[in-house]
Design an enzyme around this catalytic site. Structure first.
Site, short mmCIF file in Angstrom:
data_model
loop_
_atom_site.label_atom_id
_atom_site.label_comp_id
_atom_site.label_asym_id
_atom_site.label_seq_id
_atom_site.Cartn_x
_atom_site.Cartn_y
_atom_site.Cartn_z
N PHE A 141 0.85 -1.20 0.00
CA PHE A 141 0.00 0.00 0.00
C PHE A 141 0.88 1.23 0.00
O PHE A 141 1.76 1.37 0.85
CB PHE A 141 -0.93 0.03 1.23
CG PHE A 141 -1.89 1.18 1.17
CD1 PHE A 141 -3.03 1.11 0.38
CD2 PHE A 141 -1.64 2.34 1.88
CE1 PHE A 141 -3.90 2.19 0.29
CE2 PHE A 141 -2.52 3.42 1.80
CZ PHE A 141 -3.65 3.34 1.01
N ASP A 226 9.15 2.65 1.57
CA ASP A 226 7.97 3.37 2.03
C ASP A 226 7.87 3.15 3.54
O ASP A 226 7.42 2.09 3.99
CB ASP A 226 6.73 2.86 1.30
CG ASP A 226 5.46 3.57 1.76
OD1 ASP A 226 5.50 4.24 2.82
OD2 ASP A 226 4.43 3.45 1.07
N LYS A 255 2.69 9.45 8.31
CA LYS A 255 1.82 9.21 9.47
C LYS A 255 2.29 9.83 10.79
O LYS A 255 1.74 10.83 11.22
CB LYS A 255 1.57 7.71 9.60
CG LYS A 255 0.69 7.20 8.44
CD LYS A 255 0.12 5.85 8.71
CE LYS A 255 -1.00 5.51 7.75
NZ LYS A 255 -0.56 4.98 6.46
#
Ligand SMILES: *Cc1c(COP(=O)(O)O)cnc(C)c1O
Length: 406
Positions: A141, A226, A255
Site C-alpha cells: 500500500f 515506504d 503518518k
C-alpha cells in the site's frame, strides 16, 4: 436549518460525506494521551492511534504548546519563500538518517508520488530514457493518488479509474526469485515497505531486503523504502531500515511525522536529488511552518534512546497479553510485527468476522484497527502507559470472549 453542535451525529455522516468510508458508530470528540471520549462521554483506550499517526498520544502538551506558539507567529508562506521550521526539521531528518535532501508534502501518498516521480526522473535523465519500470509487491500500500495506488499491490483500489500509469509490475512479497525474474536494465526502482502495514502487518525478511539492495545495485535501480507507517519510532528505531542497516536511496515517511498534524517527507541523497531543479516538482502546502514546527517537536521527543527502548518494552507488554488471551480463547494463528506495529492474525473460523471483533471492541471501550482481510492491528501511541495497555487488553479479552461466545 442550521446545524448546531447537538445535531451533529453519526447519521449526518451518511448524508454529507462521500460514501468511501464506513466509520465506527460513535463520534470521538476529545483525546488525552491514549484515552479518547465520544459524544456521549464514553471513554476508549486507543490502540489504533489514528492509524499509526498519533505517536505521542492525543494532545501531547509539548505539541500543543508548539502548535499554539507557531500559530501566533506564521502559518503559511508557500514555497515561494522558505521558513525556519521547515529548515530546522529538514536538518534534523538528514542528521538522523542516510539522507542529504528532504522534500516536504502533506500526506503519505504525496511523499510517495514524489518518490516515484523522482526515481523515474533520475533514471530517465541520468541513465536511459527507457529506464522507467517500477517493481512493487502484492498487497503493498502506497497511497491513493493514481500513480501511488497503481504502484500499490491491491487492484481492488486501483481498478475502475480508467487507464493506469504504465510500466509498473507486481510480484509476491518476500520472494526474491520473483524479483530476479522481472528486474532488468529498464528498471528504475524497487518500492517496498519494510513491514507491509495495510497489507496485514507482514514483515519483510532480512534476506529479502538484502537481496533487493543487491539487485538494485546490480541494475542501477533505486531502492525506495515506504516508511510512511513504519517510520518515526514505530518499530523501535527512528526508521525501520536502521534495524538492519540496509540503506535505501529514497525513503518516504508521513503518518507519525506530525503526530496528527498532516505532514510527510521524502528523503534522498544529494546525488539523486540533484537530478531535479526548480520547477520539476512542487506543492503549495508542503513544508508549511505549522506542520513543520509540530513535526520538529515530535522528532525531538521521538529520536531518543529511552523513548525508543520504551517502544520495545510496550511491544512485549502487548504481545504477552495477546498470547495469554490466545492461550485461553484460541482466536489467533499468529502474532507478528515490530515495536508498536503489531498484527494478530485471526484463525480461519473467525476471519470473516473481523468487523465484528472491531465493533465489539469499541463497545467495550477499545479502539482497534484491521489490516489486510483478517488481521487485527495495534498501532498505539509510543507513550501508551502500562495501565492503559492492561485496561485495554482486559476490555479486549471480554469483547473477544463475547464475539466467540465463551
Ligand atoms: C498510510 C500509508 C500511505 C498513504 O498515506 P496517506 O497519508 O493516507 O496518503 C502510504 N504508504 C504506507 C505504507 C501507508 O501505511
Amino acid at each position: 436549518m442550521s446545524i448546531t453542535e447537538t445535531n451533529v451525529t453519526r447519521e449526518l455522516f451518511d448524508k454529507v460525506i462521500l460514501p468511501i468510508y464506513a466509520p465506527a458508530q460513535f463520534v470521538p470528540v476529545r483525546g488525552k494521551g491514549s484515552r479518547v471520549w465520544d459524544q456521549e462521554g464514553k471513554e476508549y483506550i486507543d490502540f489504533a492511534g489514528g492509524i499509526a499517526v498519533t505517536a505521542l498520544g492525543h494532545c501531547h502538551p509539548v505539541l500543543v504548546e508548539t502548535l499554539h506558539k507557531q500559530s501566533e507567529k506564521l502559518w503559511h508562506v508557500s514555497n515561494i519563500f522558505t521558513n525556519e521550521p521547515a529548515l530546522r526539521l529538514a536538518k534534523k531528518l538528514t542528521e538522523a538518517t542516510f539522507a542529504d535532501r528532504v522534500f516536504f508534502a502533506n500526506s503519505g501518498a504525496e511523499a510517495n508520488e514524489a518518490a516515484f516521480k523522482l526515481a523515474r526522473y533520475y533514471a530517465t535523465n541520468t541513465i536511459s530514457p527507457y529506464k522507467t519500470k517500477i517493481i512493487a509487491f502484492h498487497h503493498a500500500f502506497h497511497g491513493r493518488t493514481f500513480f501511488t495506488v497503481t504502484v500499490g499491490g491491491q487492484p481492488k483500489y486501483s481498478d475502475g479509474f480508467g487507464p493506469k500509469p504504465a510500466d509498473i509490475i507486481h510480484v509476491p512479497f518476500n520472494d526474491l526469485d520473483a524479483v530476479k525474474a522481472v528486474i532488468d536494465d529498464h528498471t528504475c526502482a524497487i518500492v517496498v515497505e519494510p513491514i507491509q502495514g495495510e497489507g496485514g502487518v507482514m514483515p519483510a525478511t532480512e534476506a529479502f531486503l538484502r537481496g533487493l539492495r543487491e539487485l538494485c545495485d546490480e541494475y542501477q535501480a533505486l531502492l525506495v523504502y515506504d516508511e510512511v507507517q513504519t517510520g518515526m519510532g514505530r518499530t523501535g528505531k527512528l526508521f525501520a531500515y536502521q534495524h538492519l542497516d540496509i540503506v535505501p536511496d529514497i525513503l518516504t515517511t508521513a503518518k507519525a511525522l506530525g503526530g496528527g498534524f498532516p505532514i510527510s517527507a521524502m528523503l534522498t541523497t544529494e546525488t539523486i536529488a540533484k537530478a531535479m531543479k526548480p520547477g520539476t516538482h512542487g506543492t503549495t502546502y508542503g513544508g508549511n511552518p505549522l506542520a513543520c514546527s509540530v513535526a520538529e517537536a515530535a522528532i525531538d521527543i521521538i529520536n531518543n534512546d529511552q523513548l525508543l527502548q520504551g517502544v520495545e518494552q510496550r511491544h512485549q507488554w502487548i504481545v504477552q497479553k495477546l498470547e495469554a488471551l490466545n492461550a485461553r480463547h484460541h482466536i489467533f494463528t499468529c502474532i507478528r510485527g515490530k515495536g508498536l506495529l503489531i498484527g494478530a492474525q485471526l484463525a480461519p473460523e473467525y476471519s470473516h468476522r473481523i468487523r465484528e471483533f472491531i465493533q465489539v471492541a469499541a463497545e467495550h471501550g477499545v479502539m482497534l484497527l484491521s489490516a489486510g482481510v483478517d488481521v487485527l492491528r495495534f498501532a498505539p501511541s509510543l507513550l501508551i502507559s502500562q495501565d492503559d495497555i492492561e485496561q485495554g487488553m482486559d476490555n479486549l479479552q471480554q469483547a473477544f470472549a463475547q464475539v466467540i461466545g465463551e
